[in-house]
Design an enzyme around this catalytic site. Structure first.
Site, PDB file in Angstrom:
ATOM      1  N   TYR A   1     -48.920 -30.569 -16.586  1.00  0.00           N
ATOM      2  CA  TYR A   1     -49.503 -30.214 -18.147  1.00  0.00           C
ATOM      3  C   TYR A   1     -48.313 -29.364 -18.794  1.00  0.00           C
ATOM      4  O   TYR A   1     -48.715 -29.090 -19.929  1.00  0.00           O
ATOM      5  CB  TYR A   1     -50.722 -29.223 -17.802  1.00  0.00           C
TER       6      TYR A   1
ATOM      7  N   GLU B   1     -70.873 -25.076 -16.918  1.00  0.00           N
ATOM      8  CA  GLU B   1     -70.309 -25.338 -15.634  1.00  0.00           C
ATOM      9  C   GLU B   1     -68.841 -24.982 -15.669  1.00  0.00           C
ATOM     10  O   GLU B   1     -67.982 -25.666 -15.953  1.00  0.00           O
ATOM     11  CB  GLU B   1     -70.242 -27.014 -15.823  1.00  0.00           C
ATOM     12  N   PRO B   2     -68.567 -23.580 -15.732  1.00  0.00           N
ATOM     13  CA  PRO B   2     -67.647 -23.172 -15.688  1.00  0.00           C
ATOM     14  C   PRO B   2     -66.727 -23.092 -14.209  1.00  0.00           C
ATOM     15  O   PRO B   2     -67.259 -22.987 -13.316  1.00  0.00           O
ATOM     16  CB  PRO B   2     -67.695 -21.610 -15.948  1.00  0.00           C
TER      17      PRO B   2
ATOM     18  N   CYS C   1     -37.773 -32.666  -4.402  1.00  0.00           N
ATOM     19  CA  CYS C   1     -36.675 -33.587  -4.930  1.00  0.00           C
ATOM     20  C   CYS C   1     -37.006 -34.558  -6.147  1.00  0.00           C
ATOM     21  O   CYS C   1     -37.183 -35.731  -6.538  1.00  0.00           O
ATOM     22  CB  CYS C   1     -36.068 -34.408  -3.954  1.00  0.00           C
ATOM     23  N   GLU C   2     -37.404 -33.659  -7.338  1.00  0.00           N
ATOM     24  CA  GLU C   2     -37.686 -34.138  -8.518  1.00  0.00           C
ATOM     25  C   GLU C   2     -37.253 -33.364  -9.670  1.00  0.00           C
ATOM     26  O   GLU C   2     -37.515 -31.856  -9.484  1.00  0.00           O
ATOM     27  CB  GLU C   2     -39.430 -34.341  -8.813  1.00  0.00           C
TER      28      GLU C   2
ATOM     29  N   ARG D   1     -49.413 -27.596 -11.663  1.00  0.00           N
ATOM     30  CA  ARG D   1     -49.841 -27.282 -13.199  1.00  0.00           C
ATOM     31  C   ARG D   1     -48.581 -27.323 -13.949  1.00  0.00           C
ATOM     32  O   ARG D   1     -48.549 -27.972 -15.182  1.00  0.00           O
ATOM     33  CB  ARG D   1     -50.622 -25.904 -13.335  1.00  0.00           C
TER      34      ARG D   1
HETATM   35  C1  PLP Z   1     -63.512 -29.834 -15.056  1.00  0.00           C
HETATM   36  C2  PLP Z   1     -64.940 -29.670 -15.421  1.00  0.00           C
HETATM   37  C3  PLP Z   1     -65.737 -28.491 -15.383  1.00  0.00           C
HETATM   38  C4  PLP Z   1     -64.792 -27.289 -15.650  1.00  0.00           C
HETATM   39  O1  PLP Z   1     -63.972 -27.035 -16.563  1.00  0.00           O
HETATM   40  P1  PLP Z   1     -63.206 -25.544 -16.501  1.00  0.00           P
HETATM   41  O2  PLP Z   1     -62.284 -25.886 -17.670  1.00  0.00           O
HETATM   42  O3  PLP Z   1     -62.485 -25.344 -15.337  1.00  0.00           O
HETATM   43  O4  PLP Z   1     -64.247 -24.592 -16.963  1.00  0.00           O
HETATM   44  C5  PLP Z   1     -67.093 -28.780 -15.982  1.00  0.00           C
HETATM   45  N1  PLP Z   1     -67.654 -29.713 -15.959  1.00  0.00           N
HETATM   46  C6  PLP Z   1     -67.065 -30.964 -15.870  1.00  0.00           C
HETATM   47  C7  PLP Z   1     -67.852 -32.116 -16.199  1.00  0.00           C
HETATM   48  C8  PLP Z   1     -65.760 -31.230 -15.513  1.00  0.00           C
HETATM   49  O5  PLP Z   1     -65.159 -32.227 -15.386  1.00  0.00           O
END
Ligand code: PLP
Length: 423
Positions: A321, A278-279, A348-349, A317
């Protein structure tokens, strides 16, 4: 490698000067490279070549319709975390039968929507969610394909906000409770067990946390098979890191080959499972840059500020983070002195910055570009300080496509209503 390179001291997006795009479409501006995007998808597809694998792009990283459309045309699937993302995937021409639905808080309405769309699998994150999916499926007289998201309790060695595979995180089912939940699921008439899933974090720069998780889950899978529960897939989540500065994350084929090597003995015993990834970030981050203009410079007593027209509302970001993102000048400015700048925005932060202590040669009016801005930047943008959202451009060689137009002031209050005069 990406397609944002200098030609004679000037930054190009593929074959268009960034300066020209900024002049035409204004700043701040997101610019994506189609060739870079497709190259990253290809790297995942090739890593699976000849094997039973499925790439599901994590929509939340960048959910622009045109980007989803390009990815759908590559035949890949999608990992979603909301009904809104499912609607986007379908609107972009994506195949709902290749959609995986993750997330800890799926509502009844979202579950119904996903069942009716015929998604590939729900990644179930709790016992209560399993009961809810079973109930909604029963009401619709459908069978819900599920996998459990197991929390393997491994350290992803990444930023705590994007680490998701430790016991103390809200995600997934503790590995100790997994067998019991699978056994419960197996008795449910409107549930079909498909797989097992983990996602341990984001911006992982090593393979070892994935392998640690696979080792933990191999034991569980053997237990499941021992009690008569069979799977068709194993989903190892997303999380592969990218280079923002000096990181050297593994390539997709290195990760996938390592996963198959670790799984070889299991597959010999129980048969080969489909492997799903799931990239998000690794597909889209380095396919985008964020371009903004220096409005002012300010030299306070011991700090130099470059004040730019991009704020934390456009790209949160760095603020959220403390993420380091590389800032470069779009054109060399030989007449300016090199100084150490904090690159800050108009919001304004005090937390509104894009980068701190950056060595840059710049002057008011100059354009800056932030690399690695394709993922979790525009997707997280807001209208804070009543700032219209930026335009987004996709470059294909010498052609620029507006894939999201800049918001107008009217867009800011489009859904708001004045009270009538009497009130
Ligand atoms: C955010 C997320 C991803 C993707 O993460 P990346 O770091 O962008 O690859 C894949 N699976 C799930 C369940 C997520 O919450």
């Amino acid at each position: 490698m990406d397609h944002f390179n200098y030609q004679k001291g000037e930054l190009y997006a593929e074959n268009i000067p960034v300066k020209q795009l900024a002049a035409t479409y204004g700043t701040p501006l997101y610019i994506y490279s189609k060739a870079t995007l497709l190259r990253h998808v290809q790297a995942f597809k090739e890593a699976f070549a000849g094997r039973n694998g499925l790439v599901c792009y994590a929509v939340k990283a960048n959910s622009n319709l045109a980007i989803l459309q390009l990815l759908a045309k590559q035949g890949i699937g999608f990992d979603i975390v909301s009904g809104g993302e499912l609607a986007r995937v379908i609107a972009a021409g994506g195949d709902p039968h290749k959609v995986i639905f993750s997330g800890v808080a799926k509502t009844e309405a979202e579950i119904e929507q996903a069942l009716l769309a015929g998604i590939y699998c729900f990644n179930v994150e709790s016992a209560q969610e399993l009961d809810r999916i079973n109930a909604v499926a029963a009401r619709l007289n459908l069978v819900a394909p599920i996998s459990f998201r197991i929390n393997p309790n491994v350290d992803a060695k990444t930023h705590p906000y994007i680490s998701t595979g430790l016991k103390e995180n809200k995600f997934g089912i503790p590995i100790e409770e997994a067998l019991g939940e699978y056994q419960r699921a197996q008795t449910m008439r409107n549930i079909k067990i498909k797989g097992l899933d983990f996602h341990i974090g984001s911006q992982l720069t090593q393979i070892s946390p994935y392998i640690d998780a696979i080792k933990e889950l191999k034991r569980l899978i053997r237990q499941l098979y021992g009690s008569g529960i069979q799977l068709t897939h194993l989903d190892i989540g997303g999380g592969l890191g990218v280079t923002y500065s000096v990181e050297a994350p593994p390539l997709p084929n290195e990760l996938i080959n390592a996963a198959y090597a670790e799984l070889a003995d299991l597959f010999e015993d129980v048969g080969t499972l489909q492997l799903i990834v799931e990239p998000g970030r690794s597909i889209v981050a380095n396919a985008g840059i964020f371009v903004y203009k220096v409005e002012y410079t300010k030299d306070n007593l011991d700090k130099n500020f470059a004040i730019v027209d991009a704020g934390m509302n456009d790209n949160i970001r760095p603020s959220l983070y403390n993420a380091y993102m590389n800032i470069i000048t779009v054109e060399e400015n030989p007449s300016a002195d090199i100084k150490l700048y904090d690159v800050v925005g108009p919001v304004c932060e005090t937390g509104d910055f894009q980068g701190k202590s950056r060595q840059l040669r710049l002057a008011p009016g100059d354009l800056l570009a932030m690399r690695g801005s394709g993922a979790y930047c525009s997707a997280m943008s807001s209208n804070y300080n009543s700032r219209p959202k930026c335009a987004e451009i996709l470059v294909d060689d010498e052609k620029a496509h507006v894939i999201c137009q800049r918001e107008t002031y009217e867009d800011l209050w489009r859904n708001e209503h004045l009270l009538d005069e009497a009130s």
